[in-house]
Design an enzyme around this catalytic site. Structure first.
Site, PDB file in Angstrom:
ATOM      1  N   TRP A  10       2.273  -0.272  -6.213  1.00 17.48           N
ATOM      2  CA  TRP A  10       3.339  -1.139  -6.720  1.00 17.48           C
ATOM      3  C   TRP A  10       2.809  -2.424  -7.331  1.00 17.48           C
ATOM      4  O   TRP A  10       3.565  -3.388  -7.457  1.00 17.48           O
ATOM      5  CB  TRP A  10       4.306  -1.569  -5.606  1.00 17.48           C
ATOM      6  CG  TRP A  10       5.132  -0.523  -4.988  1.00 17.48           C
ATOM      7  CD1 TRP A  10       5.071  -0.139  -3.686  1.00 17.48           C
ATOM      8  CD2 TRP A  10       6.172   0.243  -5.600  1.00 17.48           C
ATOM      9  NE1 TRP A  10       6.014   0.826  -3.445  1.00 17.48           N
ATOM     10  CE2 TRP A  10       6.701   1.079  -4.602  1.00 17.48           C
ATOM     11  CE3 TRP A  10       6.710   0.285  -6.890  1.00 17.48           C
ATOM     12  CZ2 TRP A  10       7.726   1.973  -4.846  1.00 17.48           C
ATOM     13  CZ3 TRP A  10       7.742   1.172  -7.150  1.00 17.48           C
ATOM     14  CH2 TRP A  10       8.233   2.007  -6.127  1.00 17.48           C
ATOM     15  N   GLU A  47       9.409  -8.301  -2.626  1.00 20.71           N
ATOM     16  CA  GLU A  47       9.163  -9.533  -1.838  1.00 20.71           C
ATOM     17  C   GLU A  47       9.824  -9.447  -0.453  1.00 20.71           C
ATOM     18  O   GLU A  47      10.295 -10.438   0.091  1.00 20.71           O
ATOM     19  CB  GLU A  47       9.589 -10.783  -2.600  1.00 20.71           C
ATOM     20  CG  GLU A  47       8.702 -10.971  -3.814  1.00 20.71           C
ATOM     21  CD  GLU A  47       8.268 -12.392  -4.109  1.00 20.71           C
ATOM     22  OE1 GLU A  47       8.307 -13.241  -3.219  1.00 20.71           O
ATOM     23  OE2 GLU A  47       7.876 -12.613  -5.253  1.00 20.71           O
ATOM     24  N   GLN A  97      32.460  -0.060 -12.717  1.00 17.02           N
ATOM     25  CA  GLN A  97      33.799   0.508 -12.528  1.00 17.02           C
ATOM     26  C   GLN A  97      34.740   0.059 -13.650  1.00 17.02           C
ATOM     27  O   GLN A  97      35.478   0.868 -14.204  1.00 17.02           O
ATOM     28  CB  GLN A  97      34.337   0.088 -11.154  1.00 17.02           C
ATOM     29  CG  GLN A  97      35.662   0.740 -10.785  1.00 17.02           C
ATOM     30  CD  GLN A  97      35.549   2.250 -10.612  1.00 17.02           C
ATOM     31  OE1 GLN A  97      34.460   2.802 -10.464  1.00 17.02           O
ATOM     32  NE2 GLN A  97      36.690   2.921 -10.664  1.00 17.02           N
ATOM     33  N   GLY A 149      34.691   1.923 -16.948  1.00 15.60           N
ATOM     34  CA  GLY A 149      35.145   3.311 -17.028  1.00 15.60           C
ATOM     35  C   GLY A 149      34.004   4.233 -17.420  1.00 15.60           C
ATOM     36  O   GLY A 149      32.847   4.014 -17.037  1.00 15.60           O
ATOM     37  N   ARG A 204      39.111  -4.089 -23.765  1.00 11.97           N
ATOM     38  CA  ARG A 204      39.550  -2.699 -23.605  1.00 11.97           C
ATOM     39  C   ARG A 204      41.060  -2.625 -23.337  1.00 11.97           C
ATOM     40  O   ARG A 204      41.567  -3.285 -22.434  1.00 11.97           O
ATOM     41  CB  ARG A 204      38.787  -2.078 -22.414  1.00 11.97           C
ATOM     42  CG  ARG A 204      39.188  -0.673 -22.065  1.00 11.97           C
ATOM     43  CD  ARG A 204      38.665   0.312 -23.082  1.00 11.97           C
ATOM     44  NE  ARG A 204      39.065   1.677 -22.747  1.00 11.97           N
ATOM     45  CZ  ARG A 204      39.036   2.680 -23.605  1.00 11.97           C
ATOM     46  NH1 ARG A 204      38.630   2.483 -24.854  1.00 11.97           N
ATOM     47  NH2 ARG A 204      39.393   3.882 -23.234  1.00 11.97           N
ATOM     48  N   GLU A 218       0.851  -1.202   0.000  1.00 11.51           N
ATOM     49  CA  GLU A 218       0.000   0.000   0.000  1.00 11.51           C
ATOM     50  C   GLU A 218       0.882   1.246   0.000  1.00 11.51           C
ATOM     51  O   GLU A 218       2.065   1.167   0.318  1.00 11.51           O
ATOM     52  CB  GLU A 218      -0.907  -0.029   1.242  1.00 11.51           C
ATOM     53  CG  GLU A 218      -1.803  -1.262   1.224  1.00 11.51           C
ATOM     54  CD  GLU A 218      -2.804  -1.328   2.376  1.00 11.51           C
ATOM     55  OE1 GLU A 218      -2.753  -0.457   3.274  1.00 11.51           O
ATOM     56  OE2 GLU A 218      -3.646  -2.246   2.336  1.00 11.51           O
ATOM     57  N   PRO A 219       0.288   2.397  -0.297  1.00 12.41           N
ATOM     58  CA  PRO A 219       1.114   3.613  -0.322  1.00 12.41           C
ATOM     59  C   PRO A 219       1.801   3.879   1.026  1.00 12.41           C
ATOM     60  O   PRO A 219       2.954   4.280   1.071  1.00 12.41           O
ATOM     61  CB  PRO A 219       0.109   4.728  -0.651  1.00 12.41           C
ATOM     62  CG  PRO A 219      -1.053   4.047  -1.292  1.00 12.41           C
ATOM     63  CD  PRO A 219      -1.102   2.658  -0.747  1.00 12.41           C
TER      64      PRO A 219
HETATM   65  C1  LIG Z   1       9.327  -2.914  -9.102  1.00 14.67           C
HETATM   66  C2  LIG Z   1       8.508  -3.308  -7.926  1.00 14.67           C
HETATM   67  C3  LIG Z   1       7.489  -4.248  -8.088  1.00 14.67           C
HETATM   68  C4  LIG Z   1       6.662  -4.583  -7.016  1.00 14.67           C
HETATM   69  N1  LIG Z   1       5.618  -5.442  -7.217  1.00 14.67           N
HETATM   70  C5  LIG Z   1       4.718  -5.659  -6.218  1.00 14.67           C
HETATM   71  C6  LIG Z   1       3.538  -6.418  -6.460  1.00 14.67           C
HETATM   72  O1  LIG Z   1       3.309  -6.930  -7.555  1.00 14.67           O
HETATM   73  N2  LIG Z   1       2.661  -6.572  -5.432  1.00 14.67           N
HETATM   74  C7  LIG Z   1       2.868  -6.024  -4.203  1.00 14.67           C
HETATM   75  O2  LIG Z   1       2.029  -6.205  -3.319  1.00 14.67           O
HETATM   76  N3  LIG Z   1       3.989  -5.277  -3.946  1.00 14.67           N
HETATM   77  C8  LIG Z   1       4.912  -5.085  -4.926  1.00 14.67           C
HETATM   78  N4  LIG Z   1       6.036  -4.332  -4.686  1.00 14.67           N
HETATM   79  C9  LIG Z   1       6.207  -3.677  -3.395  1.00 14.67           C
HETATM   80  C10 LIG Z   1       7.341  -4.227  -2.543  1.00 14.67           C
HETATM   81  O3  LIG Z   1       7.024  -5.499  -2.072  1.00 14.67           O
HETATM   82  C11 LIG Z   1       7.607  -3.207  -1.417  1.00 14.67           C
HETATM   83  O4  LIG Z   1       8.229  -2.081  -2.034  1.00 14.67           O
HETATM   84  C12 LIG Z   1       8.499  -3.769  -0.336  1.00 14.67           C
HETATM   85  O5  LIG Z   1       7.812  -4.729   0.429  1.00 14.67           O
HETATM   86  C13 LIG Z   1       8.991  -2.659   0.632  1.00 14.67           C
HETATM   87  O6  LIG Z   1       7.926  -1.861   1.044  1.00 14.67           O
HETATM   88  P1  LIG Z   1       8.067  -0.256   0.954  1.00 14.67           P
HETATM   89  O7  LIG Z   1       8.551   0.085  -0.393  1.00 14.67           O
HETATM   90  O8  LIG Z   1       6.783   0.309   1.409  1.00 14.67           O
HETATM   91  O9  LIG Z   1       9.211   0.096   1.994  1.00 14.67           O
HETATM   92  P2  LIG Z   1       9.045   0.376   3.564  1.00 14.67           P
HETATM   93  O10 LIG Z   1       8.295  -0.724   4.221  1.00 14.67           O
HETATM   94  O11 LIG Z   1       8.568   1.756   3.756  1.00 14.67           O
HETATM   95  O12 LIG Z   1      10.544   0.272   4.037  1.00 14.67           O
HETATM   96  C14 LIG Z   1      11.541   1.221   3.628  1.00 14.67           C
HETATM   97  C15 LIG Z   1      12.862   0.785   4.177  1.00 14.67           C
HETATM   98  O13 LIG Z   1      12.820   0.821   5.615  1.00 14.67           O
HETATM   99  C16 LIG Z   1      13.635  -0.203   6.156  1.00 14.67           C
HETATM  100  N5  LIG Z   1      12.794  -1.051   7.023  1.00 14.67           N
HETATM  101  C17 LIG Z   1      11.444  -1.171   7.038  1.00 14.67           C
HETATM  102  N6  LIG Z   1      11.045  -2.005   8.001  1.00 14.67           N
HETATM  103  C18 LIG Z   1      12.148  -2.443   8.628  1.00 14.67           C
HETATM  104  C19 LIG Z   1      12.404  -3.352   9.699  1.00 14.67           C
HETATM  105  N7  LIG Z   1      11.412  -3.985  10.364  1.00 14.67           N
HETATM  106  N8  LIG Z   1      13.684  -3.571  10.076  1.00 14.67           N
HETATM  107  C20 LIG Z   1      14.710  -2.937   9.431  1.00 14.67           C
HETATM  108  N9  LIG Z   1      14.537  -2.071   8.401  1.00 14.67           N
HETATM  109  C21 LIG Z   1      13.276  -1.853   8.005  1.00 14.67           C
HETATM  110  C22 LIG Z   1      14.213  -0.966   4.939  1.00 14.67           C
HETATM  111  O14 LIG Z   1      15.456  -0.407   4.609  1.00 14.67           O
HETATM  112  C23 LIG Z   1      13.220  -0.672   3.854  1.00 14.67           C
HETATM  113  O15 LIG Z   1      13.777  -0.787   2.537  1.00 14.67           O
HETATM  114  C24 LIG Z   1       6.903  -4.012  -5.735  1.00 14.67           C
HETATM  115  C25 LIG Z   1       7.955  -3.096  -5.572  1.00 14.67           C
HETATM  116  C26 LIG Z   1       8.750  -2.761  -6.631  1.00 14.67           C
HETATM  117  C27 LIG Z   1       9.855  -1.778  -6.423  1.00 14.67           C
END
Ligand SMILES: Cc1cc2nc3c(=O)[nH]c(=O)nc-3n(C[C@H](O)[C@H](O)[C@H](O)COP(=O)(O)OP(=O)(O)OC[C@H]3O[C@@H](n4cnc5c(N)ncnc54)[C@H](O)[C@@H]3O)c2cc1C
Length: 382
Positions: free
Chosen positions: A159, A368, A341, A344, A273, A130-131
């Protein structure tokens, strides 16, 4: 140098691996640069993949698929991702989440929803993120309220692969608010994308995986029949946890394919290269960098295939899937960085394969489950 050598792959997966390699050479690799540049959904390659029997074929033979095993899907992933990650994701996402419906859904759901996906007439996807919530699966807010013989969905997903292109999605939504039992508050639903109250649009352009498309979905009083509940109400979190044990092994194939691409590019460039009157691969510093890439790649690949076996046998699947996903996707980022790297200045030319891989490798370390979440699982389950 044969990086995706078949000897580590169980024998029953050799044939499908060869099919995937030939398909990748004919359909994915030659189109990778163009699709990446344009950022378009590769409808024609998806159709070719369906015709070739390499898309959505994890669905069982009874339902029109090939019943491919986890190791067979991993073998396909390595080959497809070496050729191009964005196109590969589109091909592999056509049945993303279908496994949940197959495992927990009933016969009517199998016939109505899985068969057309297995037969290449429909595509699907899995809507969890979710957002405002990504990593915290038990914190998702999209809600499904029972109203007579229907469920009414309200909320947003972000996403979501195939949120625009798909025919139906498996949607993870809140059906309870029990603070004492955070993991029993969500359920899985089949949501047709033409249902009233379902709106989806593509998210903004991405820097990597450009031939795959994700959606922002809004559910505004979106009504679905109660028969679209998958399995038991309240069991969604556990269905997802089990599904990710398989999914993360497949993502290790994403990392390995990308790492292989980075190594191939780095090796070829370094040997071709010349500087100071000799090939840059004559410098020991460059040789050591290439050797380290190979070393890390082989370690990651050994772990991934061991994990696939463990997960198939049901031995600590959460632990092994998390280790394989983390190691392989991080080796891919390291190999891409080193490959850049050694290129170049040419590394930053956007039509170069190494530059594409460098942008793509940022993504599997997040999806995932971000690798920090994987490390939490590895620590807890060790
Ligand atoms: C190209 C792409 C395709 C995708 N496809 C799908 C899809 O088909 N269906 C779907 O449902 N989702 C999909 N996703 C979503 C994806 O699963 C989420 O982006 C991912 O689970 C991370 O959630 P977030 O982006 O909200 O990051 P957030 O949960 O906001 O986390 C941001 C960062 O905070 C840190 N963090 C968060 N929690 C913790 C913790 N407990 N401990 C330590 N560090 C933490 C990590 O560094 C993390 O990267 C996709 C994402 C991308 C980029």
């Amino acid at each position: 140098m044969e990086l995706l050598d078949e000897t580590i792959v169980p024998e029953h997966a050799h044939d499908v691996k060869q099919e995937a390699r030939e398909f990748a050479e004919e359909h994915i690799a030659p189109n990778a640069e163009e699709y990446f540049r344009k950022g378009e959904y590769p409808h024609d390659i998806l159709e070719a993949g369906q015709e070739a029997g390499l898309v959505a074929q994890d669905i069982s033979e009874d339902l029109g698929g090939r019943g491919l095993s986890l190791t067979e899907v991993l073998a396909i992933a390595e080959e497809f991702y070496r050729a191009d990650a964005g196109i590969a994701l589109t091909l592999q996402l056509a049945s993303f989440g279908a496994e949940i419906v197959e495992e927990y859904g009933n016969e009517e759901q199998h016939e109505e929803y899985l068969r057309p996906v297995a037969e290449g007439d429909q595509i699907t996807g899995l809507a969890v993120s979710e957002p405002e919530t990504g990593s915290d699966l038990a914190g998702m807010q999209t809600r499904a309220e029972k109203d007579g013989d229907e469920y009414v969905l309200n909320g947003e997903k972000y996403w979501i692969g195939n949120g625009v292109e798909g025919d139906w999605l498996t949607v993870y939504a809140r059906t309870g608010d029990d603070e004492e039992n955070r993991y029993g508050n969500h359920s899985m639903f089949i949501v047709p994308t033409d249902a009233e109250g379902y709106e989806a649009e593509h998210i903004p352009e991405k820097m990597g995986f450009r031939a795959s498309k994700q959606a922002h979905i809004v559910f505004d009083d979106c009504r679905i029949p109660e028969e679209n509940l998958v399995g038991a109400e309240g069991a969604g979190f556990w269905m997802l946890a089990e599904f990710f044990n398989h999914g993360r092994v497949v993502v290790s194939g994403h990392g390995l394919g990308l790492a292989a691409a980075a190594i191939e590019e780095a090796w070829e460039f370094a040997e071709g290269r010349e500087q100071f009157g000799r090939s840059i691969s004559d410098f020991q510093a460059v040789q050591h960098g290439l050797a380290d890439m190979r070393l890390e790649f082989e370690s990651a690949r050994a772990l991934a295939w061991r994990a696939a076996e463990k997960v198939e046998q049901g031995e600590d699947p959460g632990l092994w899937a998390a280790m394989a996903k983390t190691k392989t996707t991080e080796v891919a980022t390291d190999c891409a960085e080193q490959g850049m790297q050694f290129h170049g200045g040419r590394s930053v030319l956007t039509d170069r394969r190494i530059a594409r891989v460098y942008r793509d490798v940022r993504i599997p370390v997040i999806y995932e489950g971000a690798n920090e979440i994987q490390r939490n699982l590895i620590y807890r389950q060790s």
